[in-house]
Structures are given as C-alpha cells and as structure tokens.
Design a protein around this motif. Structure first.
Motif, PDB file in Angstrom:
ATOM      1  N   ASP A 122      20.637 -74.522  35.394  1.00  0.00           N
ATOM      2  CA  ASP A 122      20.134 -73.015  36.032  1.00  0.00           C
ATOM      3  C   ASP A 122      20.960 -72.726  37.086  1.00  0.00           C
ATOM      4  OD1 ASP A 122      19.418 -75.265  37.716  1.00  0.00           O
ATOM      5  OD2 ASP A 122      17.274 -74.607  37.599  1.00  0.00           O
ATOM      6  N   TRP A 123      22.215 -72.987  37.551  1.00  0.00           N
ATOM      7  CA  TRP A 123      22.796 -72.646  38.590  1.00  0.00           C
ATOM      8  C   TRP A 123      23.443 -71.440  38.107  1.00  0.00           C
ATOM      9  CZ3 TRP A 123      25.360 -78.021  39.949  1.00  0.00           C
ATOM     10  CH2 TRP A 123      24.600 -78.793  40.717  1.00  0.00           C
ATOM     11  N   GLU A 124      23.832 -70.524  38.641  1.00  0.00           N
ATOM     12  CA  GLU A 124      24.151 -69.145  38.403  1.00  0.00           C
ATOM     13  C   GLU A 124      25.612 -68.876  38.978  1.00  0.00           C
ATOM     14  OE1 GLU A 124      23.406 -64.019  38.818  1.00  0.00           O
ATOM     15  OE2 GLU A 124      21.831 -65.718  39.532  1.00  0.00           O
ATOM     16  N   ALA A 132      25.072 -72.958  48.012  1.00  0.00           N
ATOM     17  CA  ALA A 132      23.740 -73.533  48.395  1.00  0.00           C
ATOM     18  C   ALA A 132      23.002 -74.210  47.740  1.00  0.00           C
ATOM     19  CB  ALA A 132      23.218 -72.600  49.488  1.00  0.00           C
ATOM     20  N   ASP A 133      22.762 -73.673  46.583  1.00  0.00           N
ATOM     21  CA  ASP A 133      22.235 -74.516  45.551  1.00  0.00           C
ATOM     22  C   ASP A 133      22.766 -75.629  45.018  1.00  0.00           C
ATOM     23  OD1 ASP A 133      20.428 -72.313  45.410  1.00  0.00           O
ATOM     24  OD2 ASP A 133      21.512 -71.268  43.616  1.00  0.00           O
ATOM     25  N   VAL A 134      24.336 -75.808  44.861  1.00  0.00           N
ATOM     26  CA  VAL A 134      24.862 -76.868  44.819  1.00  0.00           C
ATOM     27  C   VAL A 134      24.426 -78.049  45.761  1.00  0.00           C
ATOM     28  CG1 VAL A 134      26.769 -78.262  44.414  1.00  0.00           C
ATOM     29  CG2 VAL A 134      26.285 -76.043  43.054  1.00  0.00           C
ATOM     30  N   ILE A 135      24.647 -77.647  46.767  1.00  0.00           N
ATOM     31  CA  ILE A 135      24.746 -78.778  48.300  1.00  0.00           C
ATOM     32  C   ILE A 135      23.028 -79.123  48.283  1.00  0.00           C
ATOM     33  CG2 ILE A 135      24.735 -78.971  50.669  1.00  0.00           C
ATOM     34  CD1 ILE A 135      27.359 -78.807  49.047  1.00  0.00           C
ATOM     35  N   GLY A 136      22.035 -78.188  48.022  1.00  0.00           N
ATOM     36  CA  GLY A 136      20.780 -78.574  48.074  1.00  0.00           C
ATOM     37  C   GLY A 136      20.367 -79.576  46.847  1.00  0.00           C
ATOM     38  N   LEU A 213      35.963 -74.694  45.312  1.00  0.00           N
ATOM     39  CA  LEU A 213      35.547 -73.753  44.037  1.00  0.00           C
ATOM     40  C   LEU A 213      34.690 -75.020  43.274  1.00  0.00           C
ATOM     41  CD1 LEU A 213      38.961 -72.037  42.765  1.00  0.00           C
ATOM     42  CD2 LEU A 213      37.353 -71.188  44.316  1.00  0.00           C
ATOM     43  N   ARG A 214      33.523 -73.793  42.677  1.00  0.00           N
ATOM     44  CA  ARG A 214      32.940 -74.858  41.625  1.00  0.00           C
ATOM     45  C   ARG A 214      33.399 -75.074  40.327  1.00  0.00           C
ATOM     46  NH1 ARG A 214      27.321 -72.818  38.540  1.00  0.00           N
ATOM     47  NH2 ARG A 214      27.269 -74.589  37.232  1.00  0.00           N
TER      48      ARG A 214
END
Length: 587
Positions: A122-124, A132-136, A213-214
């Motif tokens: 669900d990461w966009e 921030a979502d990844v680090i969280g 980069l992701r």
C-alpha cells in the motif's frame, strides 16, 4: 530425544561467546526444557509464557538425529551466529506483526539473526509521504521486535547502490541484479549484528548522484546476499577469524500475506518443495492467470529465490511463508525440510498433515532429473560408485549390468549421479501374467542426503510409475512421460531390519512380511482412486473411507481380493538374486 540433545548441546557449547541479553534468555529456556526432559534441578529464573511457547515450537519441529547434528554443526563448529535475509512483505496488522516478530525472535534464540528488508503493497510510489511511510514502517517493525524481547536496529538510510556491480561479471543465465553492495557499505549492518541486534532496512538505494531512491525490495535483498557472501569470504582471513558472527546467509525467508507458490498439481495449494534445478520453467508454464490476482508476488519471489540461492551455499534454502505460520520457520531452520515431505502420497496430505493455503513453500538448489530407458545409456562407473557409497557394499557389477540390459524398465538419475532409482520389469513363471514393475535400487549419495534429493527422486519415481495418468505426475523430468500413460503398481523389497523402512511405510500403499524381507507396494493411483471412490459412503453425516491403511509399521493390511496378486508378487520378489558381493567385501 534428538530435540532434547540439540538443546543440551546448544546450551553447553554456545557459552558466553555471544554477548546479548537474549543469550541469557535463550539459556534459561533451554535449561527449563532440560529440567523437564532430564529431571535436573530447575533454573532460578521463573519461566515465562514466551519461553514455554518457544520450547513447544522447537519440540513440534521434531528434528531427526541427522537434522540435529547438521544444525549443530552449522552454528557450533566454530561457535558462530548466522544470518538470514528476510523479506517482510505487508501490510500487516499489529497482531499479525506481533506474531511475525515472535517467530523471528525464536530464530534469534536458536542462533539465526534476521536481516530484515521491509516492503508494503500500500505504499504509493512517488507520493509526498512515501519516504516518511517507509521510515515509519521500519520503526514499527523494530518496535514490534523489541516488544517481543528482541533487540532491533532500524537503519533508515540506504546501504546498497543502484546498478550491477561494475567489478563483477554477471551470470547471463540469471537475471541481472539491479543493485549492489560493497563490503565497506556493510559497516552499520555488521555493527548491528555484532551487537546482537536485528537490522531493519528500507527498500532504498543510492543512485550515481548519491541520491536515496526507493527501489524494489527484491533488488535490495539480492544485492545484500551477494555483498554479504563477499564480505563473509573476506572474514575468513586470519585477522578476522575471531569474529563470532558468520555473514554467510544461511536462509532466505519471505514472509507475506499470500503464502507459498501455488501448485497446479495441488489445485492451487502451495508447492511443498521446489527443485530449482528442474522445475522453474514448469512452474511458469502451469501458473494459472487467476493466481496473478491471489498470489501476485509468487513468480517474482521464485526469481528472487533462484538468484539468491545461486550465490548462497548449497546447504542453504529459501522459504516462502504466510504471516499465519511464522513458527514453522523454526522447523525449517532445524530440519531444512518442508513442512511435509513432497514425496508423501496425496492421501496422507489431506488428513492430520493436510496442506493449507498457509503451508510454507521450501526452495532448494536441487538437481536436474532425467529418465534413462536404455541400459547402454547408464554410466556404469558413476552408477556403481553411487550404489556402493549409498549401500556401503560392493556391487557384483557384471551380472548386475547384464541383468539391466535384459530387464531394465527405466532409471531415474538426479544430477551427475547424486541419486538414482532403477526400475526393472520382472516376470514370473506364467508367461501370460503381466510383468511386475519392480524398484530394484533406490540410492542417494551420503553427501546429498538431507538436501531434498531423496524427495525429488521419489517424486520422479511416482511420475514414471504409479502416478501416471494423474495431474500430480506432470512434472518436467527430462526423458520422462510427463504424466501421460496408465499408472502401474510399483513393488520393491527391503530387509526387515532396514532403518529406512519407516520412510517406506509412509509412502507405500501396503506391505507384507516375507521371511527376512518386507515387500512394499504402491498401487497405481488412478485405479486406486476409482476403487476408493466406489467404497466411499456416508455415515452419520461424515465421509468415511474404507480403504487400506497406510504407514503402520509391523502390521500388514491385506484385503481378500489382493491375495492372488500378492502371492504372485511375493514369489517374483523373493526369487530375485542379490546384486551384492558377500559381506566380507564390505567397503
């Protein structure tokens, strides 16, 4: 007993060479187990529910003595902790993540430390909140591990670099790894492992401009596997031999929501054991379109496993498991085997040992499998070496191969004669009776026992004899019948005191004691299924099967209508002359 022995030795030899708070917790768990099994004084520390769960999980693994010795050798000679690469593919609820974290902590108690790369569906990609979502998420995973008593270290920055390693030539048979890591890039990861902490990593990589980069988590894991292997090789230098941690990845573990790789032969339930040396193309060819929705990462995970295992030691394996079965990772660690043997009859995998959508898929290096139908195509020198090493006896070569020239039905060879099954066509005194399909030899080199070769070989034997005509026999054996044909009863004999008989009892349809011998057989499954369907009836609303019972050692269940064929088989089997020279010439 083997499990208890594992823990006693693990407690004594692991010692104080591993400095982490969990090493003491692990020892108390082991001591509490030993107090129950060996009647020694209990430890001073009170047991916790977590420790009880840990002990029960290990006991349920049920390792054999060989499994135990192999596992102990991997961590205790010398005393070193080992690494596993873990792809944690969510999203998971807090309860699901708690269960996964508990499983990883149990592995840590057994000396296997997880290097975790986090991924979520669900990461966009490209969103303002992506980083921030990844680090969280890596912080959330680290906290879940800490809550289970583990020590974790979130590493928010990238430690891999985009692009293939310019210093190394890629293997064209495998997909190019889209990222790489140099030994110097592993400094923080190595620091965490030395401190007894599980590194938790994001799917980030540095580009040529040093921008973070992701990227696809599979690229990060593949880069880490190769980089850790290279760093482990450098650690073998005299100056580094005092390291108490071996960076060589022992396992690749993929924990997700969808479970293992669906199998066409099992109607979409997971593969139990995959032979990378023979099955990859077949899995792609039989992968149904609907599974792309229910198991969207299955094929990419198979590619990841193939890439990673190409760099890892042959004793390593990959396991794909649902978040619902994290404790099964303990059994895989100790035994390095699938949850259920893939060579067991399908009927036995639908009862207490039933396969579910959450049964793990184990992936091994494996070996190519080929079927030989002409005796002249057998490499006699290699076959003789295999048989003599496997049986520990001297083969009477000339009469043996002369007999194969006349009676060979087919031979199955795994790899370069790492294992083989030799099947002959035997006739009795009545020339009008159909020939008997007889398993004359089944052998695996000692160096390949425990690496999946036995199961791969037996599955191929099923495909070419008693499994013919069924979907489950469609496996891609080179020179094989690809499941086409009519199934044939398979018969063999074994000395009554042969310790392998327990394995045979589980795989045979029945057995009969013939003096010093036990005769086993596997009924042609297609015919057996029809016969069993006719005997199926309803009783008190439950389905009851009145077929022969399997796998009960020492008891023979023979139905009246079978007497004639068993008498005929018994006469043929007992008349077959031994292929071995007298015992005085034992190797």
């Amino acid at each position: 007993m083997a499990t208890c022995r594992l823990y006693c030795q693990f407690t004594v030899r692991r010692g104080v060479g591993i400095a982490s708070k969990r090493s003491f917790t692990s020892h108390s768990s082991v001591a509490s187990l030993a107090s129950r099994r060996l009647k020694i004084d209990p430890p001073v520390e009170p047991e916790t529910t977590s420790e009880n769960d840990f002990i029960l999980s290990v006991l349920r693994a049920g390792p054999s003595l060989r499994d135990t010795k192999s596992y102990l050798a991997s961590i205790l000679n010398p005393i070193k902790r080992r690494a596993a690469l873990v792809k944690l593919h969510g999203p998971f609820t807090d309860r699901q993540l708690e269960s996964v974290a508990q499983g990883l902590e149990y592995l840590d108690k057994l000396g296997l430390v997880s290097v975790i790369v986090v991924e979520r569906d669900d990461w966009e990609r490209g969103s303002a909140s992506e980083r921030a979502d990844v680090i969280g998420e890596i912080m959330r995973v680290a906290k879940a591990l800490e809550d289970q008593g583990a020590r974790a270290r979130p590493i928010p920055g990238p430690i891999v670099r985009l692009g293939p390693n310019p210093a190394l030539e890629e293997d064209r048979e495998l997909e190019t790894i889209e990222a790489h890591v140099l030994p110097k890039d592993l400094t923080e990861l190595r620091s965490a492992l030395r401190s007894g902490e599980m590194p938790v990593l994001p799917p980030f990589a540095l580009d040529s401009f040093s921008r973070s980069l992701r990227v696809d988590s599979n690229d990060v894991i593949a880069a880490l596997v190769r980089g850790m292997m290279e760093a482990a090789a450098l650690d073998m230098s005299p100056s580094m031999l005092s390291e108490n941690f071996d960076l060589t990845p022992l396992r690749l573990m993929i924990i997700n929501r969808e479970g293992g790789i669906p199998s066409y032969a099992r109607s979409g339930l997971p593969h139990l054991l995959i032979n990378l040396g023979a099955e990859v193309d077949h899995i792609h060819e039989t992968f149904l379109p609907k599974w792309k929705l229910t198991h969207p990462t299955a094929l990419s995970n198979l590619r990841l496993a193939r890439t990673c295992l190409s760099y890892m030691p042959r004793t390593s394996s990959a396991v794909i498991v649902s978040h619902r079965s994290p404790k099964s990772l303990i059994a895989n660690l100790i035994t390095n085997k699938p949850a259920h043997s893939s060579s067991l009859p399908h009927a036995l995998l639908s009862g207490p040992k039933s396969i579910t959508p959450h049964t793990p898929t184990l992936i091994r290096h494996g070996l190519p499998i080929r079927v030989i139908r002409q005796a002249g195509e057998i490499d006699q020198e290699k076959m003789t070496a295999l048989l003599e090493q496997s049986f520990g006896r001297k083969l009477e070569s000339k009469p043996f191969y002369d007999r194969l020239q006349k009676d060979l039905d087919f031979a199955i060879v795994a790899g370069d004669y790492a294992g083989a099954a030799i099947v002959t066509s035997e006739r009795g005194s009545n020339p009008h009776d159909p020939p008997l399909t007889y398993l004359d030899k089944f052998a695996v080199l000692p160096s390949h026992q425990g690496d999946g070769t036995v199961d791969f070989l037996w599955v191929a034997l099923h495909d070419e004899s008693y499994g013919l005509g069924l979907t489950s026999a469609l496996n891609p054996n080179v020179g094989g019948k690809q499941g086409r044909g009519t199934g044939r009863d398979l018969v063999w004999r074994s000395r009554a005191n042969n310790p392998v008989n327990k394995w045979y009892y589980e795989r045979s349809s029945g057995h009969l004691r013939l003096g010093d011998w036990v005769m086993f057989w596997c009924d042609a499954e297609e015919r057996l299924a029809r016969r069993e369907a006719e005997k199926k009836e309803q009783l008190d609303g439950r389905e009851v099967w009145r077929g022969k019972k399997r796998g009960i050692e020492g008891l023979s269940f023979v139905e009246d209508e079978e007497r004639a064929r068993l008498d005929r088989w018994g006469k043929i089997v007992t008349a077959i002359k031994s292929s071995w020279l007298p015992r005085k010439t034992v190797l």
